[in-house]
Motif scaffolding. Sequence first.
Motif, PDB file in Angstrom:
ATOM      1  N   LEU A  41      84.275  67.194  41.992  1.00 40.18           N
ATOM      2  CA  LEU A  41      84.168  66.249  40.876  1.00 40.18           C
ATOM      3  C   LEU A  41      85.210  65.131  40.940  1.00 40.18           C
ATOM      4  CD1 LEU A  41      83.268  68.701  37.998  1.00 40.18           C
ATOM      5  CD2 LEU A  41      81.810  66.889  38.961  1.00 40.18           C
ATOM      6  N   LEU A  46      85.836  62.875  37.429  1.00 38.32           N
ATOM      7  CA  LEU A  46      85.573  63.789  36.316  1.00 38.32           C
ATOM      8  C   LEU A  46      86.313  65.101  36.539  1.00 38.32           C
ATOM      9  CD1 LEU A  46      81.695  63.436  35.920  1.00 38.32           C
ATOM     10  CD2 LEU A  46      83.422  62.613  34.299  1.00 38.32           C
ATOM     11  N   TYR A  51      82.788  67.190  32.959  1.00 39.28           N
ATOM     12  CA  TYR A  51      81.446  67.353  33.510  1.00 39.28           C
ATOM     13  C   TYR A  51      80.616  68.281  32.619  1.00 39.28           C
ATOM     14  CZ  TYR A  51      77.573  68.939  36.301  1.00 39.28           C
ATOM     15  OH  TYR A  51      76.307  69.258  36.711  1.00 39.28           O
ATOM     16  N   GLU A  55      77.108  67.427  30.799  1.00 41.66           N
ATOM     17  CA  GLU A  55      75.925  68.242  31.105  1.00 41.66           C
ATOM     18  C   GLU A  55      75.306  68.798  29.823  1.00 41.66           C
ATOM     19  OE1 GLU A  55      73.381  69.023  33.549  1.00 41.66           O
ATOM     20  OE2 GLU A  55      74.967  69.722  34.871  1.00 41.66           O
ATOM     21  N   LEU A 116      76.913  61.354  35.180  1.00 43.94           N
ATOM     22  CA  LEU A 116      76.454  62.743  35.211  1.00 43.94           C
ATOM     23  C   LEU A 116      75.457  62.942  36.342  1.00 43.94           C
ATOM     24  CD1 LEU A 116      76.108  65.631  34.138  1.00 43.94           C
ATOM     25  CD2 LEU A 116      74.419  64.709  32.530  1.00 43.94           C
ATOM     26  N   ALA A 119      77.199  63.118  39.628  1.00 43.07           N
ATOM     27  CA  ALA A 119      78.013  64.328  39.792  1.00 43.07           C
ATOM     28  C   ALA A 119      77.164  65.588  39.909  1.00 43.07           C
ATOM     29  CB  ALA A 119      78.985  64.461  38.619  1.00 43.07           C
ATOM     30  N   GLN A 120      75.993  65.598  39.311  1.00 45.97           N
ATOM     31  CA  GLN A 120      75.148  66.787  39.369  1.00 45.97           C
ATOM     32  C   GLN A 120      74.831  67.190  40.802  1.00 45.97           C
ATOM     33  OE1 GLN A 120      71.936  65.554  36.772  1.00 45.97           O
ATOM     34  NE2 GLN A 120      72.487  67.133  35.279  1.00 45.97           N
TER      35      GLN A 120
END
Length: 155
Positions: A41, A46, A51, A55, A116, A119-120
Amino acid sequence: MENSSRPPAPLPHPAEDVLDHVGYRLKRAHAALRSAMDQALREHDLTVPQYACLEVLAARPGLSNAELARATFVTRQSMNVLLRGLQEAGLLTRPASVETGRARPTTLTDEGRRRLNAAQGVVYAIEARMIQAIPDERLTELLEDLDRIVRALTD
């Protein structure tokens, strides 16, 4: 003062030493997951709690500070600091005030959704690595076992 003549508590299950205890192994798995997520991350600027907050908000927009804190395993005070930081970074929005009650519903901004989504990919890759280490026929049982552990400790 501790009574050193008291016999040691019986082991909850056969174990060579503390490193073989279920609790220790769960903590070790958690630490490995947290370390991998922290590292992944960083490239998205993040932290793991940030995170997790993004989410949860993507799945459940409008949650309050207290609801987000419970969902992401942090204190309400920590969540308040976390939300301020995410809001200052332009990743979420909260009204300055609400007409009734004290809870200020929180939602992701377009930039929050973009960050997001980016980062996912790295987080889901980490989860895929974990899952690949478990035989397919045992994954459902593992998830059920983890749920049973939670219930045993929270009932």
